[in-house]
Design a protein around this motif. Structure first.
Motif, PDB file in Angstrom:
ATOM      1  N   LYS A   1      89.656  -4.704 119.289  1.00 30.07           N
ATOM      2  CA  LYS A   1      89.732  -5.144 120.686  1.00 30.07           C
ATOM      3  C   LYS A   1      91.168  -5.513 121.056  1.00 30.07           C
ATOM      4  N   LEU A   2      91.891  -6.116 120.125  1.00 29.71           N
ATOM      5  CA  LEU A   2      93.305  -6.418 120.349  1.00 29.71           C
ATOM      6  C   LEU A   2      94.093  -5.118 120.510  1.00 29.71           C
ATOM      7  N   ALA A   3      93.802  -4.121 119.679  1.00 25.58           N
ATOM      8  CA  ALA A   3      94.488  -2.827 119.768  1.00 25.58           C
ATOM      9  C   ALA A   3      94.187  -2.134 121.093  1.00 25.58           C
ATOM     10  N   LEU A   4      92.969  -2.261 121.584  1.00 22.66           N
ATOM     11  CA  LEU A   4      92.630  -1.661 122.880  1.00 22.66           C
ATOM     12  C   LEU A   4      93.461  -2.277 124.006  1.00 22.66           C
ATOM     13  N   GLN A   5      93.815  -3.540 123.871  1.00 20.70           N
ATOM     14  CA  GLN A   5      94.639  -4.213 124.873  1.00 20.70           C
ATOM     15  C   GLN A   5      96.123  -3.892 124.722  1.00 20.70           C
ATOM     16  N   LYS A   6      96.608  -3.843 123.479  1.00 15.62           N
ATOM     17  CA  LYS A   6      98.057  -3.787 123.239  1.00 15.62           C
ATOM     18  C   LYS A   6      98.628  -2.392 123.004  1.00 15.62           C
TER      19      LYS A   6
ATOM     20  N   MET B   1      96.006 -10.729 112.520  1.00 11.84           N
ATOM     21  CA  MET B   1      95.928 -10.423 113.952  1.00 11.84           C
ATOM     22  C   MET B   1      96.934 -11.235 114.757  1.00 11.84           C
ATOM     23  N   THR B   2      97.161 -12.478 114.364  1.00 18.43           N
ATOM     24  CA  THR B   2      98.147 -13.319 115.047  1.00 18.43           C
ATOM     25  C   THR B   2      99.535 -12.721 114.885  1.00 18.43           C
ATOM     26  N   ASP B   3      99.859 -12.301 113.661  1.00 18.51           N
ATOM     27  CA  ASP B   3     101.158 -11.668 113.410  1.00 18.51           C
ATOM     28  C   ASP B   3     101.312 -10.393 114.231  1.00 18.51           C
ATOM     29  N   ALA B   4     100.273  -9.580 114.268  1.00 21.97           N
ATOM     30  CA  ALA B   4     100.333  -8.313 115.004  1.00 21.97           C
ATOM     31  C   ALA B   4     100.418  -8.547 116.510  1.00 21.97           C
ATOM     32  N   SER B   5      99.735  -9.571 116.997  1.00 26.35           N
ATOM     33  CA  SER B   5      99.729  -9.813 118.447  1.00 26.35           C
ATOM     34  C   SER B   5     101.097 -10.224 118.973  1.00 26.35           C
TER      35      SER B   5
ATOM     36  N   ALA C   1     105.405   0.378 119.942  1.00 25.60           N
ATOM     37  CA  ALA C   1     105.346   1.119 118.682  1.00 25.60           C
ATOM     38  C   ALA C   1     105.295   0.194 117.470  1.00 25.60           C
ATOM     39  N   GLU C   2     105.909  -0.974 117.591  1.00 22.59           N
ATOM     40  CA  GLU C   2     105.896  -1.930 116.485  1.00 22.59           C
ATOM     41  C   GLU C   2     104.464  -2.441 116.240  1.00 22.59           C
ATOM     42  N   PHE C   3     103.740  -2.737 117.317  1.00 23.92           N
ATOM     43  CA  PHE C   3     102.335  -3.147 117.181  1.00 23.92           C
ATOM     44  C   PHE C   3     101.520  -2.001 116.589  1.00 23.92           C
ATOM     45  N   ASP C   4     101.692  -0.798 117.141  1.00 24.91           N
ATOM     46  CA  ASP C   4     100.919   0.354 116.677  1.00 24.91           C
ATOM     47  C   ASP C   4     101.100   0.579 115.183  1.00 24.91           C
TER      48      ASP C   4
END
Length: 195
Positions: free
Chosen positions: A75-80, A127-131, A136-139
């Motif tokens: 769900k975080l990936a769908l947003q970011k 998830m906190t670190d990724a958010s 591209a860095e998140f991906d």
């Protein structure tokens, strides 16, 4: 009988308190502690028991923890994410893992197995670190984490499909394994395409 139930309840509370005190008080550890107290294979008269041995209950808690985490992270990936392939993969994670989570919850309920209420602290930190990342860095982080998670998931479910003593949990693991392998191949293909 009331005395036995009270003693079992106090034991669960003590395990929970100890887990919180030691810094390991995440939802998965608390569920594992509750299940250890209810393990009917060693103390059925004292606890009311669970209908699965401790190793099977630990598989269930680990699978539930991973499944909930995959949905939350997707769900975080769908947003970011701005990458359509990652968004497609994330949507598949939400769909498939939600279905598997619901099935596992049903099995656990019939077996009196306690499952975690939320993803464990390790996944929450991931998830906190990724958010904190974007674009591209998140991906790149999400894909890397999903490759690692699915390697672990495939190994966990493969072992459970062979070693679980409980027939329903064994069947659940065997039925879910091909989907996890498909996810594993899909995310590795996305990772290869990003290089």
């Amino acid at each position: 009988m009331k005395k036995v139930f009270t003693v079992a309840l106090l034991a669960v509370a003590a395990f929970t308190f100890q887990a919180c005190k030691s810094g390991a008080g995440d939802s998965k550890n608390m569920a594992d502690s509750a299940n250890a107290v209810k393990d009917s294979s060693t103390k059925p008269a004292a606890t009311g028991g669970i209908a699965a041995v401790e190793d099977d209950a630990q598989f269930a808690t680990k699978a539930a923890d991973g499944g909930m985490a995959e949905v939350a992270y997707a769900k975080l990936a769908l947003q970011k994410s701005t990458n359509p392939k990652i968004k497609e993969f994330a949507q598949q994670m939400v769909t498939d893992h939600t279905k598997a989570n619901e099935e596992l919850m049903g099995i656990a309920k019939t077996k009196n197995i306690s499952l975690p209420a939320a993803p464990g602290t390790e996944m929450q930190k991931m998830m906190t670190d990724a958010s904190a990342k974007a674009g591209a860095e998140f991906d790149k982080q999400y894909v890397s984490d999903m490759v690692k998670d699915h390697d672990e998931d495939v190994s966990l479910f493969d072992k459970a499909s062979k070693d679980c003593k409980d027939a329903e949990l064994k069947a659940f693991a065997g039925k879910t394994l091909p989907t996890l392998k498909m996810h594993q191949q899909h995310i590795k293909a996305i990772q290869d395409g990003m290089k």
